[in-house]
Design an enzyme around this catalytic site. Sequence first.
Site, PDB file in Angstrom:
ATOM      1  N   LYS A  22     -40.329  -6.235  -1.097  1.00  0.00           N
ATOM      2  CA  LYS A  22     -41.315  -6.138   0.065  1.00  0.00           C
ATOM      3  C   LYS A  22     -40.807  -7.662   1.640  1.00  0.00           C
ATOM      4  CE  LYS A  22     -45.838  -7.728  -0.392  1.00  0.00           C
ATOM      5  NZ  LYS A  22     -46.469  -8.588   0.831  1.00  0.00           N
ATOM      6  N   ASN A  23     -41.375  -8.777   0.470  1.00  0.00           N
ATOM      7  CA  ASN A  23     -41.312  -9.781   1.549  1.00  0.00           C
ATOM      8  C   ASN A  23     -40.293  -9.878   2.125  1.00  0.00           C
ATOM      9  OD1 ASN A  23     -44.562  -9.897   1.236  1.00  0.00           O
ATOM     10  ND2 ASN A  23     -44.205 -11.758   0.093  1.00  0.00           N
ATOM     11  N   ARG A  93     -51.041  -8.677   8.132  1.00  0.00           N
ATOM     12  CA  ARG A  93     -51.027 -10.468   8.532  1.00  0.00           C
ATOM     13  C   ARG A  93     -49.507 -10.001   8.820  1.00  0.00           C
ATOM     14  NH1 ARG A  93     -54.301 -14.329   8.502  1.00  0.00           N
ATOM     15  NH2 ARG A  93     -52.558 -15.541   8.089  1.00  0.00           N
ATOM     16  N   CYS A 117     -57.896 -13.750   5.370  1.00  0.00           N
ATOM     17  CA  CYS A 117     -57.575 -12.624   4.253  1.00  0.00           C
ATOM     18  C   CYS A 117     -58.394 -13.525   2.885  1.00  0.00           C
ATOM     19  CB  CYS A 117     -56.595 -12.315   4.364  1.00  0.00           C
ATOM     20  SG  CYS A 117     -55.440 -13.855   2.532  1.00  0.00           S
ATOM     21  N   ARG A 122     -55.442 -18.383   6.564  1.00  0.00           N
ATOM     22  CA  ARG A 122     -54.530 -18.733   6.726  1.00  0.00           C
ATOM     23  C   ARG A 122     -53.669 -18.210   8.781  1.00  0.00           C
ATOM     24  NH1 ARG A 122     -51.760 -13.212   3.667  1.00  0.00           N
ATOM     25  NH2 ARG A 122     -50.129 -14.566   4.109  1.00  0.00           N
ATOM     26  N   ASP A 308     -47.689 -16.352  -5.572  1.00  0.00           N
ATOM     27  CA  ASP A 308     -47.500 -14.961  -5.608  1.00  0.00           C
ATOM     28  C   ASP A 308     -47.495 -14.592  -7.276  1.00  0.00           C
ATOM     29  OD1 ASP A 308     -47.796 -14.324  -2.959  1.00  0.00           O
ATOM     30  OD2 ASP A 308     -46.155 -13.932  -2.555  1.00  0.00           O
ATOM     31  N   ARG A 400     -50.548  -1.757  -1.484  1.00  0.00           N
ATOM     32  CA  ARG A 400     -49.021  -2.111  -0.789  1.00  0.00           C
ATOM     33  C   ARG A 400     -48.532  -3.304  -0.830  1.00  0.00           C
ATOM     34  NH1 ARG A 400     -53.388  -6.463   2.930  1.00  0.00           N
ATOM     35  NH2 ARG A 400     -50.872  -6.124   3.478  1.00  0.00           N
TER      36      ARG A 400
HETATM   37  N1  EPU Z   1     -49.558 -21.965   7.077  1.00  0.00           N
HETATM   38  C1  EPU Z   1     -50.617 -22.992   8.066  1.00  0.00           C
HETATM   39  N2  EPU Z   1     -50.279 -22.338   9.297  1.00  0.00           N
HETATM   40  C2  EPU Z   1     -49.487 -21.564   9.679  1.00  0.00           C
HETATM   41  C3  EPU Z   1     -48.210 -20.527   9.010  1.00  0.00           C
HETATM   42  C4  EPU Z   1     -48.821 -21.496   7.237  1.00  0.00           C
HETATM   43  O1  EPU Z   1     -50.936 -23.858   7.520  1.00  0.00           O
HETATM   44  O2  EPU Z   1     -48.814 -21.385  10.767  1.00  0.00           O
HETATM   45  C5  EPU Z   1     -49.794 -22.944   5.374  1.00  0.00           C
HETATM   46  C6  EPU Z   1     -50.957 -21.224   4.685  1.00  0.00           C
HETATM   47  O3  EPU Z   1     -51.855 -20.910   5.605  1.00  0.00           O
HETATM   48  C7  EPU Z   1     -49.767 -21.409   3.484  1.00  0.00           C
HETATM   49  C8  EPU Z   1     -49.174 -21.742   3.136  1.00  0.00           C
HETATM   50  O4  EPU Z   1     -48.656 -22.620   4.706  1.00  0.00           O
HETATM   51  O5  EPU Z   1     -51.007 -22.691   2.734  1.00  0.00           O
HETATM   52  C9  EPU Z   1     -47.730 -21.422   3.669  1.00  0.00           C
HETATM   53  O6  EPU Z   1     -47.933 -20.096   3.843  1.00  0.00           O
HETATM   54  P1  EPU Z   1     -46.688 -19.199   4.335  1.00  0.00           P
HETATM   55  O7  EPU Z   1     -46.322 -19.199   6.024  1.00  0.00           O
HETATM   56  O8  EPU Z   1     -45.423 -19.220   3.259  1.00  0.00           O
HETATM   57  O9  EPU Z   1     -47.478 -17.684   4.052  1.00  0.00           O
HETATM   58  P2  EPU Z   1     -46.946 -16.014   4.515  1.00  0.00           P
HETATM   59  O10 EPU Z   1     -45.905 -16.440   5.514  1.00  0.00           O
HETATM   60  O11 EPU Z   1     -47.838 -15.776   5.893  1.00  0.00           O
HETATM   61  C10 EPU Z   1     -45.737 -14.764   2.703  1.00  0.00           C
HETATM   62  C11 EPU Z   1     -46.221 -13.214   2.074  1.00  0.00           C
HETATM   63  C12 EPU Z   1     -46.546 -14.398   0.653  1.00  0.00           C
HETATM   64  C13 EPU Z   1     -46.674 -15.301  -0.061  1.00  0.00           C
HETATM   65  C14 EPU Z   1     -46.771 -16.401   0.787  1.00  0.00           C
HETATM   66  C15 EPU Z   1     -46.256 -17.847  -0.006  1.00  0.00           C
HETATM   67  C16 EPU Z   1     -44.948 -12.192   3.323  1.00  0.00           C
HETATM   68  C17 EPU Z   1     -45.155 -11.202   4.261  1.00  0.00           C
HETATM   69  N3  EPU Z   1     -46.022 -12.866   2.789  1.00  0.00           N
HETATM   70  O12 EPU Z   1     -46.936 -15.240   3.603  1.00  0.00           O
HETATM   71  O13 EPU Z   1     -46.847 -12.774  -0.538  1.00  0.00           O
HETATM   72  O14 EPU Z   1     -48.291 -15.827  -0.751  1.00  0.00           O
HETATM   73  O15 EPU Z   1     -45.255 -16.615   1.740  1.00  0.00           O
HETATM   74  O16 EPU Z   1     -45.027 -17.446  -0.313  1.00  0.00           O
HETATM   75  O17 EPU Z   1     -43.998 -12.433   3.007  1.00  0.00           O
HETATM   76  C18 EPU Z   1     -47.857 -11.255  -1.088  1.00  0.00           C
HETATM   77  O18 EPU Z   1     -46.823 -10.714  -0.643  1.00  0.00           O
HETATM   78  O19 EPU Z   1     -48.628 -10.956  -1.775  1.00  0.00           O
HETATM   79  C19 EPU Z   1     -47.856 -12.770  -0.526  1.00  0.00           C
HETATM   80  C20 EPU Z   1     -49.560 -12.949   0.272  1.00  0.00           C
END
Ligand code: EPU
Length: 421
Positions: A22-23, A93, A117, A122, A308, A400
């Site tokens: 998915k991701n 998101r 969320c 986030r 995850d 999802r």
């Molecule tokens: N963060 C910031 N600022 C930002 C972006 C992120 O502080 O601008 C922080 C977040 O709050 C968190 C950390 O950085 O503490 C990591 O967040 P990341 O940006 O890596 O997460 P994401 O891209 O929003 C993706 C996956 C998530 C998974 C995370 C971590 C997707 C669509 N989502 O989220 O997947 O938990 O990476 O590996 O790829 C899931 O599939 O259930 C899921 C939540």
Amino acid sequence: MDRFVINGGIPLEGVLEVSGSKNAALPVAVAAGILGTTDSRIHGVPDLKDIETLCGVLEHLGVRTSYHDGSLSIGASDSLGIEAPYDLVRKMRASIYVLGPLLARFGQARVSFPGGCAFGPRPVDLHLRGMEALGATVRVEHGFIIAEAGRLRGAEMSLMGPHGTSVGATANVLMAAVLAEGTSTIHDAAAEPEIVDLADFLNAMGARITGAGTNTLVVEGVPSLKGVEYTIIPDRIEAGTFLLAGAITRGDIRVRGARRQHLSSVLGKLTEADVWLDWDGKDCRVTVPNGIRSVDVSTETYPGFPTDMQAQFMGLMCLAQGTSRITENIYIERFMHVPELQRMGAQIALDDNAALVSGVRSLSGAPVMASDLRAGVVLVLAALAAQGETVVSRVYHIDRGYERIEHKLSSVGADIRRVAD
Ligand code: EPU
């Protein structure tokens, strides 16, 4: 809203096939739809609610999409809308992924600012910082992120956040930098396999990215990218969840199609817990000849233990011998599954960003509620092992990210059925 009714206590036996990631599919589909000047066809795309939502976002912009049997066809277009509205972004998101590519190709983007969320704040500051580094002006107005630029300019930047690297910011900035003028160097980039898959896809389209899979990406901008045919990597989190389904039910499962190198931290922790894993080509056989041992886990960015998989691993530890400490370092509030597991008899105490899990002999079925994707799926795992009937409500969270999970689990002997309200 559908529910799952699960009668537990049956050791699962047979083969569970892993779907596409998915991701990885989400940013790849966005890149295809917004950056490509010709059509793309993407295979191995899981049939999931999040993919449907993303196609809705792309269609809203004017991209033609059609999905059939795991293949997503995406039409290219020379002019697209530039706005992702609140109604779409609040559903998912990952809609923020359109920001970088729209800015790079059309010089402007308006994306509804994503809210919090279920598992805490986030922020998207790193995404915005990256766009600014590439020369965009970014402001937030009336709930929208508004980004504007002429042609983006290559730049050197760091995307380090307070909890380490960011998958989303890395993907978003990468999709912008590929069309920028000159070279970009992204330090503290995420090294997750989903980023490597995106970089491979972009390179197949004609981008020039090196360093994917490390924390430094170097991108030489190109003027345009063409559409391509591509196959998404297998979903490492679904694979890990299935390994745990085998372990928690003390069954004899073969998980088929996972990439071993993507799962090393999870496999390491399972082995420490005395779960036996035998690889045979594309299959990983999972058995539990002895009891399950408690082990401590700390979530980290890749190649560390994935956030995850934290909830699912906690489910297993609920039935282990001894006490384990599970520390969440990426999303420090990601513990909504704890009170639900406690309703099933789990012994868990929260201590700041850690959970202390004292293993119990058995869990008992209860009515429980999914509050997000992974916090939901651990309830399914716990229910498969519990005595008696569990009703998991709000399974739309699980839909999802897990493709036909009740069919897959039934095929290996689970007593699980979906009931519509
Ligand atoms: N963060 C910031 N600022 C930002 C972006 C992120 O502080 O601008 C922080 C977040 O709050 C968190 C950390 O950085 O503490 C990591 O967040 P990341 O940006 O890596 O997460 P994401 O891209 O929003 C993706 C996956 C998530 C998974 C995370 C971590 C997707 C669509 N989502 O989220 O997947 O938990 O990476 O590996 O790829 C899931 O599939 O259930 C899921 C939540």
